[in-house]
Design a protein around this motif. Structure first.
Motif, short mmCIF file in Angstrom:
data_model
loop_
_atom_site.label_atom_id
_atom_site.label_comp_id
_atom_site.label_asym_id
_atom_site.label_seq_id
_atom_site.Cartn_x
_atom_site.Cartn_y
_atom_site.Cartn_z
N SER A 1 0.73 -1.08 0.15
CA SER A 1 0.01 -0.07 0.11
C SER A 1 0.84 1.30 -0.01
CB SER A 1 -1.07 -0.14 1.35
OG SER A 1 -0.21 -0.19 2.50
N THR A 2 1.84 1.34 0.77
CA THR A 2 2.99 2.40 0.54
C THR A 2 3.41 2.64 -0.81
OG1 THR A 2 3.57 2.02 2.92
CG2 THR A 2 5.02 3.16 1.62
N GLY B 1 2.20 1.56 -3.49
CA GLY B 1 0.89 2.32 -4.31
C GLY B 1 0.65 3.66 -4.19
N ILE B 2 0.95 4.37 -2.78
CA ILE B 2 0.69 5.80 -2.93
C ILE B 2 1.93 6.36 -3.52
CG2 ILE B 2 0.37 7.57 -1.09
CD1 ILE B 2 -1.08 5.20 0.75
N TYR C 1 2.73 7.95 -7.05
CA TYR C 1 2.02 9.10 -7.59
C TYR C 1 3.04 10.21 -7.52
CZ TYR C 1 -2.17 6.77 -6.27
OH TYR C 1 -3.17 5.91 -5.68
N LEU D 1 -7.94 8.58 -8.13
CA LEU D 1 -6.43 8.21 -7.47
C LEU D 1 -6.96 8.45 -5.92
CD1 LEU D 1 -3.71 9.26 -9.46
CD2 LEU D 1 -4.50 7.18 -9.48
N TYR E 1 -9.15 5.57 -4.83
CA TYR E 1 -7.98 4.35 -4.92
C TYR E 1 -7.47 4.13 -3.67
CZ TYR E 1 -4.19 1.30 -6.39
OH TYR E 1 -3.12 0.31 -6.44
N THR E 2 -6.74 5.28 -3.33
CA THR E 2 -5.81 5.35 -2.14
C THR E 2 -6.69 5.05 -0.87
OG1 THR E 2 -4.40 6.95 -3.24
CG2 THR E 2 -4.18 6.82 -0.80
N SER E 3 -7.81 5.53 -0.74
CA SER E 3 -8.60 5.23 0.26
C SER E 3 -8.89 3.73 0.46
CB SER E 3 -9.80 6.02 0.27
OG SER E 3 -10.86 5.57 -0.53
N LEU F 1 -6.84 1.46 -0.83
CA LEU F 1 -5.56 0.82 -0.24
C LEU F 1 -5.48 0.84 1.32
CD1 LEU F 1 -2.86 1.72 -2.86
CD2 LEU F 1 -3.89 -0.47 -2.45
N LEU F 2 -5.64 1.82 1.89
CA LEU F 2 -5.69 2.19 3.28
C LEU F 2 -6.57 1.21 3.97
CD1 LEU F 2 -4.87 5.95 3.13
CD2 LEU F 2 -3.24 4.05 3.40
#
Length: 315
Positions: free
Chosen positions: A248-249, A251-252, A255, A288, A291-293, A295-296
């Motif tokens: 997840s890290t 993935g963020i 960007y 994004l 999508y990030t939310s 992942l978290l």
């Protein structure tokens, strides 16, 4: 052939992994400046030099890591060689589009392509690997499709730079998972396979007097030699950092590079950025964020499940 064990998936981020990944993404973010410096050289010639001068750097890294046995084993496996040819072809397409787009003044579209990439990757995983998507991921993909549609409406055709980069990198990442060697060994295998074609192309352009290695001045020679450094070094730094971070890290953090490319394109290269492009980027940024939310939220759910399991064991 004995395949290399898969690297561990980290549940905790390490400072060393974060530093490696940040360095790689910053290097990729600044790469448009280098590509602008070689913009007067045809894209295929630049890509050929990226391949050739990456080989010695990758070889030295493998020697230092003591991983040359993996390469010898790879050449004895038809399956590994076959997958290597596929990933080599895909990375060549990606590099060619990237180099051409920066030289052609289309860095904004390049940034959009790399923003779309993680969304395309989860779409591929759902279609080809049958991974389930939650509602947030589906919404993020839908917004990305709308953004591409807006750009297609503006230009009267598909924004092929953005779509081409997302497709080539998405399939490259997918196929890379099937390559039964580590990331550093895989990169060396890819550039080694591409070297005969790259050498042949450079010999052809030099023989016909249209090459830029030696005939157009020392500056061009140094820039082309440096293509190996700007290609191999970030990839290998990233490969080592990714092993020490949560997925997840990563993935963020991915960007970082397209954001830098976007700001460089608009504020340094002064590329046109009209209403449709602005609307498309706003949609992508919202996608994004969604999508990030997701992942978290997934990470928190895994942590809660692990804590519950640990509590049960303690009892």
């Amino acid at each position: 052939m004995a395949t290399q064990a898969a690297p561990p998936v980290y549940d905790e981020d390490t400072p060393r992994g974060f530093a490696f990944a940040l360095a790689a993404y910053l290097l990729w973010g600044f790469l448009p400046f280098y590509m602008k410096a070689v913009a007067h050289i045809p894209a295929l010639e630049v890509v050929a030099h990226r391949v050739i001068w990456s080989v010695p750097i990758a070889a030295v890294v493998l020697l230092l890591l003591g991983r040359t046995k993996d390469i010898r084993a790879a050449f004895k496996s038809p399956r590994t060689l076959g997958m290597g040819f596929i990933t080599a072809a895909l990375i060549t397409i990606n590099w060619s589009i990237y180099v051409w787009s920066i030289a052609a003044g289309r860095a904004v579209e390049t940034a959009l392509g790399y923003y779309i990439n993680p969304l395309f990757s989860i779409f591929l995983a759902a279609i080809l690997l049958k991974e389930s998507l939650d509602g947030r991921q589906k919404a993020a993909i839908a917004l990305a499709v709308v953004a591409v549609g807006l750009l297609a409406f503006e230009t009267g055709g598909l924004p092929w730079v953005s779509v081409g980069l997302a497709l080539s990198w998405g399939f490259y990442a997918l196929c890379k998972k099937s390559l039964p060697v580590g990331p550093n060994q895989g990169f060396f295998l890819e550039v080694l396979m591409l070297t005969p074609l790259a050498l042949g192309y450079i010999a052809y352009v030099e023989f016909n007097g249209v090459g830029h290695f030696g005939d157009t001045g020392m500056v061009d020679v140094l820039l082309l030699l440096g293509c190996g450094v700007v290609t191999a070094v970030p990839l290998m730094i990233y490969a080592n950092g990714a092993k020490l971070l949560r997925l997840s890290t990563i993935g963020i953090m991915q960007y970082i590079a397209p954001t830098m490319i976007f700001f460089i394109a608009v504020f340094v290269f002064k590329e046109p950025f009209g209403t449709y492009k602005l609307a498309a980027f706003v949609l992508i940024w919202i996608a994004l964020a969604i999508y990030t939310s997701s992942l978290l939220r997934s990470r928190r759910a895994r942590q809660a499940a692990a804590a519950a399991a640990a509590s049960g064991i303690a009892r």
